[in-house]
Design an enzyme around this catalytic site. Structure first.
Site, short mmCIF file in Angstrom:
data_model
loop_
_atom_site.label_atom_id
_atom_site.label_comp_id
_atom_site.label_asym_id
_atom_site.label_seq_id
_atom_site.Cartn_x
_atom_site.Cartn_y
_atom_site.Cartn_z
N GLY A 136 0.84 -1.20 0.00
CA GLY A 136 0.00 0.00 0.00
C GLY A 136 0.87 1.23 0.00
N GLU A 169 7.28 3.46 4.29
CA GLU A 169 7.57 4.62 5.13
C GLU A 169 8.99 5.17 5.02
OE1 GLU A 169 6.91 1.51 6.28
OE2 GLU A 169 8.26 0.96 7.91
N ASN A 170 9.71 4.95 3.91
CA ASN A 170 11.08 5.46 3.77
C ASN A 170 11.17 6.85 4.41
OD1 ASN A 170 11.50 3.28 1.80
ND2 ASN A 170 10.22 4.56 0.50
N GLU A 204 1.76 5.59 7.64
CA GLU A 204 3.16 5.83 7.24
C GLU A 204 3.79 6.98 8.03
OE1 GLU A 204 4.36 3.54 5.58
OE2 GLU A 204 2.46 2.68 4.95
N HIS A 221 4.99 5.82 11.31
CA HIS A 221 6.27 5.11 11.20
C HIS A 221 7.47 6.05 11.28
CE1 HIS A 221 5.48 0.95 10.47
NE2 HIS A 221 4.78 1.13 9.37
N GLU A 232 4.92 -2.28 13.05
CA GLU A 232 3.66 -2.35 12.31
C GLU A 232 2.43 -2.32 13.22
OE1 GLU A 232 3.71 -1.63 9.48
OE2 GLU A 232 5.66 -2.19 8.70
ZN LIG Z 1 3.67 -0.15 8.19
#
Ligand SMILES: [Zn+2]
Length: 1022
Positions: free
Chosen positions: A427, A430-431, A463, A466, A485
């Site tokens: 989906g 999260e870089n 994201e 994160h 997560e």
């Molecule tokens: Zn995630």
């Protein structure tokens, strides 16, 4: 990472009630069990005494890399697959080998025998033939392959100085300087990685990761010494490379390894991969993007590719002038190079980060930006979709403000980019500073429905969370993936409830908790924190237990703590304490414990939820004012006695008929042992445990308790909150699967449904009944299917008929309407079908000016896909659609067709990727499997195409998990069970050890037992 499509559990087959023997699993030890048995596989003595602590148990993959004959495995795989497919089998490998074997030509030709001259000639020919054959035989197999043989700097595994899955700890990277030159015409790239390292313990080797990189030059510099050329050893089976030294590198020394390399872009969805799209002029445009989590940074640059080797990164990308580049950090400068290329240099990261969070993109995107308290927030997309980026920009900005203040730690980078990538499997990812998304999860038009916005906002919220949970503080190893997560999933719901209450995210969160319980009730489930020792096991951690059970237990903890800020303060403490470093689960609990006022031992309570699989069933029995509560594991199989002694530390909440709605009504009782007793007033008529279903357990009220609750709801549904009503429905059906309450009793509870209008109780009841309907439909129990249909209509007919087909604003109302009408049209209700067809006609006739309400699009497109002519129309619309959310709903419609030739076509095209992106294949398969013709077809399809599937989607990945679940979860016969078992065991290392295979087999057995045992009950109850 957001998995997307993780609501697929909502549509899987119902699980039967009775416990069954599971001996087949017992006979087939999994990877971990095999690895435990040292007599099965050789073990390797630790090479450095100080590295013993990091030794994983020897894995299958590791052993295979050290000499197991891969060719033999291939032969066996071919053989069993061929048998399975009923094809006449020809062992290509052995046929090839025997023809080239020297032994096959040893007997001389008969015609040579008589004369001495002829004999000499024959011997000569024979000698030449044998010599040539032997030369051919002993030449490595790679001689004639396209890729050729390994370069001289490669070695076989015996010379490689490291034999474990995880890297040694003697060397730690401090910083990377990466220079990449991608060639989007040739689909290749070259790179130079300069890695500064510190020696932590004396060692004679440096071991790091690299996969599919062709290393052309390597130099090494120790301290202030000379730079020298070094040989790089490679061990492809473990994706590791190494440099060996004569003299020991000493602790505290600094050193630099520089590696020049080249590689092809990946054709899958990980590593540095190429993607393309067609622009508004019909031109194909190419781009390159990265997806490194979990194990693919090594495919783009040599690195220490484990989450706790944090380091800084300075990235330079050489590009053609007509492209733009993005990376984690803002651009520092751009320089023209002599070869016509332009070099973009990004700022050095001001934070230490794990390799899986590094990202870069080469594309021709455009962006919108805004400055938000000193942070530049931008949303990037292909130029044609610019107008769909505004919602994401506003949402990201709102959520960034929320998290900055919630965590009391300001987002540490200067910029935050959100980028919609045309080809993207997850989906979103999260870089740090450069979050990548599917187009569907980031782009929404201004006319799109609130439900579409809900999806985009959820993924952005996940994201962004994160950036703190995962990026700032990272799990040490993938066994604790849930710390990333589970937390991001919990924060995604929590932040949206606070920041965007109009999105009604609560229903989705509640449904998510029910679905993960259904999965966690199986014996094949796993503990939230689970040992992980192979690449496949790493991939498998990306499942609903890490994400959704993780989020559920955090909700339970937060709602059971006394002060409403206690959880938040503990989290802030944890983030500050471990900022920039790595943690394990216990670190989180310790932070929360330290902050609790009475030093309540949170670690003790929560480890019972993270270290054992499954969850408890709480049984209530009442005698006057004494209520006894007892706990046992809620397990849908009976054979696992080892787990029957499991106990959980359960913060039980309860309300009663004197006060059942407001939060003040809630009382708490902590059940830590097998049984506990609480006292209630004798006048109390009913008790409802697990107030608003925030706890991760199921409750059985006993016959009297269930009757009291059923009566109470029949009189007045408002005595309980909608969440409580939904949880009663979920629990009673779960208990009926377990055999604890009768199916009749479950159906009885639904009698109050005629007065129910709230979304979550209705959608939960529909889901339960639809499961049973589908299972009976697949068994072709036509009489029962008709009765089930009547039962659904009896309970929901009037609510279905009262739905309108115009735009609605409330998300909750849209969810309710969508579920009701989808069921009505699936049951072929005339009114529903007619309305859906009318809407499609208006849509087509209006030439794009008329819009079908977003929540009704799936229903309308699914109805259209059932007629051949409308299917073609819909496919035309799909091909031309620009707006991604709508396009995806059209695809769901197309794949829900019952027309066999269309089913065959769409599966094939989904794999080919020409008309339909391959990233959508798991969705296509899920939709196809919902109807009778499709599910058998899809099962054949995955068997025939398995190898191509795992080329695109790694073994164990969420996509593969989803494909297996979709194709097998509705089987309920012994014949199908045998087929599924035979197919997956024939795969060996290509997937037989996956947990999702065990789950599939277990589900089929449970389905089989449930159908067999309940057919007569169903006939009476329906
Ligand atoms: Zn995630």
């Amino acid at each position: 990472m957001d998995l997307f499509d993780n609501n697929s559990t909502a549509e899987r087959a119902n699980l039967p009630r009775n416990m069954i023997e599971n001996s087949m699993f017992e006979e087939e030890p999994d990877v971990v069990d095999l690895a435990k048995d040292s007599s099965t596989f050789p073990t390797f003595p630790p090479l450095d005494p100080d590295e013993v602590a990091y030794e994983p148990r020897s894995s299958r993959l590791l052993v295979r890399g050290l000499g197991e004959n891969d060719m033999d495995d291939e032969e066996e795989d071919c053989e069993s697959s061929a048998r399975l497919l009923g094809m006449s089998f020809m062992n290509r490998s052995s046929a090839h080998r025997s023809s080239s074997s020297p032994y096959t030509r040893q007997s001389p030709p008969r015609s040579c025998f008589p004369s001495a001259r002829a004999l000499v000639v024959c011997v000569l020919i024979l000698v030449i033939t044998v010599s040539m054959t032997m030369v051919l035989y002993f030449l490595p197999g790679c001689t004639f392959t396209k890729a050729g043989c390994p370069k001289p700097n490669q070695t076989d595994d015996d010379e490689f100085p490291w034999a474990k899955f995880r890297l040694p700890r003697s060397i730690h990277p401090l910083s990377y300087e990466l220079t990449l030159t991608p060639d989007l015409d040739k689909m290749t790239f070259t790179g130079r990685a300069v890695i500064n390292m510190s020696v932590l313990h004396n060692t004679k080797r440096i071991v790091l990761h690299a996969a599919n990189l062709s290393i052309s030059k390597a130099t090494f510099k120790l301290g202030d010494g000379q730079t020298v050329d070094v040989t790089v050893l490679e061990r492809n089976s473990q994706q590791q490379i190494a440099v060996k030294f004569e003299a020991e590198l000493k602790a505290d020394q600094l050193c630099v390894l520089t590696l020049d390399y080249s590689a092809n872009f990946s054709n899958a969805y990980d590593g540095f991969y190429n993607s393309s799209y067609t622009d508004k002029d019909g031109e194909k445009r190419v781009l390159a993007a990265t997806q490194f989590e979990p194990l693919s940074a090594r495919k783009a640059f040599p690195c220490f590719d484990e989450p706790n080797f944090k380091s800084t990164f300075l990235i330079k990308i050489n590009r053609k002038p007509n492209y733009m580049t993005l990376s984690n950090m803002p651009k520092a400068k751009t320089t023209n190079l002599s070869n016509g290329l332009v070099q973009d240099e990004f700022e050095n990261t001001n934070v230490n980060m794990s390799t899986y969070l590094v990202a870069f993109i080469v594309a021709d995107f455009t962006s919108v930006s805004m400055d938000d308290s000193g942070i530049n927030v931008s949303v990037y997309s292909v130029p044609e979709k610019m107008e769909h980026t505004k919602y994401a920009l506003e949402t990201a900005s709102k959520l960034l403000k929320f998290y900055n203040s919630f965590f009391e730690i300001v987002y540490p980078l200067k910029k935050l980019d959100l980028v919609a990538i045309p080809d993207f499997l997850a989906g979103a990812m999260e870089n740090w500073g450069l979050i990548t998304f599917r187009e569907t999860t980031l782009l929404v038009g201004k006319e799109s429905s609130p439900v579409d916005k809900q999806i985009v906002a959820s993924v952005i919220a996940h994201e962004l969370a994160h950036q703190w949970f995962g990026n700032l503080v990272t799990m040490s190893w993938w066994n604790d993936l849930w710390l990333n997560e589970g937390f991001a999933t919990y924060m995604q719901y929590m932040s949206l409830q606070a920041v965007m209450p109009e999105l009604d995210i609560g229903n989705l969160f509640l449904d998510m908790r029910f679905r993960v319980m259904d999965k966690d009730a199986l014996n094949s489930s796993h503990a939230v924190s689970t040992e992980v020792n192979t690449p496949e096991q790493v991939e498998e951690m990306f499942d609903s237990v890490s994400y959704e059970k993780g989020a559920s237990i955090l909700l339970m903890l937060n709602t059971s703590l006394p002060g409403d800020q206690q959880f938040r303060k503990g989290i802030i403490r944890y983030l500050n304490q471990f900022s920039g470093s790595n943690t394990e689960t216990v670190d989180l609990w310790n932070s929360l414990t330290q902050f609790s006022p009475q030093h309540q031992n949170i670690s003790e309570m929560m480890s019972s939820w993270t270290s054992q699989k499954g969850f408890p069933l709480v049984t209530v029995s009442r005698k006057g004012d004494q209520v006894t509560l007892s706990q046992e594991p809620f397990l849908l199989t009976s054979d696992n006695t080892a787990h029957n002694s499991s106990l959980w530390n359960i913060p039980i909440t309860y309300v009663n008929d004197s006060c059942g709605l407001a939060p003040e009504c809630r009382q708490v009782f902590t059940l830590v042992s097998k049984t506990g007793t609480l006292t209630v007033s004798k006048s109390v008529k009913w008790l409802k445990l697990n107030y608003r279903s925030t706890g991760f357990y199921i409750v059985d009220y006993g016959e009297e308790g269930w009757s009291a609750l059923t009566d109470a709801l029949s009189t007045n549904i408002s005595v309980l909150t909608p969440e409580d009503r939904a949880s009663l429905i979920h629990n009673v059906f779960a208990l009926s699967r377990l055999g604890r309450v009768s199916f009749h009793q479950a159906i009885n509870l639904l009698n109050y449904m005629s007065s129910e209008t709230e979304t979550s109780p209705v959608t939960e009841a529909l889901l339960q009944l639809n499961h049973i309907y589908r299972l009976l439909d697949k068994r072709q129990e036509f009489d029962l299917v008709a009765r089930m249909k009547a039962c659904i209509k009896r309970h929901f007919g009037s609510l279905m008929n009262s739905q309108t087909w115009e735009e609605k604003q409330s998300v909750s109302e849209q969810e309710l309407r969508s579920a009701l009408l989808m069921t009505a049209c699936n049951l072929k209700e005339d009114n529903c079908i007619r309305q859906a067809k009318d809407l499609l006609k208006q849509y087509v006739d209006s030439n794009g000016t008329f819009r079908i309400p977003g929540d009704l699009q799936r229903v309308v497109f699914a109805v259209a896909a059932q007629s051949d002519e409308d299917w073609s129309t819909l496919f035309g619309l799909y091909t031309n659609a620009i707006y991604d959310a709508e396009k995806r709903k059209m695809l769901q419609g197309l794949a829900s067709t019952r027309l066999p030739h269309r089913v065959a076509w769409i599966l094939k095209e989904g794999l080919k990727g020409k008309f339909i992106q391959t990233q959508e294949l798991p969705l296509i398969i899920r939709m196809v499997c919902q109807n009778f013709a499709g599910y058998l077809f899809a099962w054949d399809f995955i068997q025939v195409n398995w190898d191509r599937l795992i080329e695109k989607f790694p073994v164990g990945s969420y996509a593969i998990q989803s494909i297996i679940k979709s194709t097998t979860s509705q089987f309920s016969t012994k014949a199908h069970l045998d087929q599924v078992q035979a197919f997956f065991s024939s795969l060996k290392e290509r997937g037989s050890q996956m947990r999702s295979v065990q789950e599939a087999l277990e589900t089929i057995r449970l389905n089989q037992r449930w159908v067999d045992e309940n057919l007569s009950t169903l006939k009476q109850s329906l």
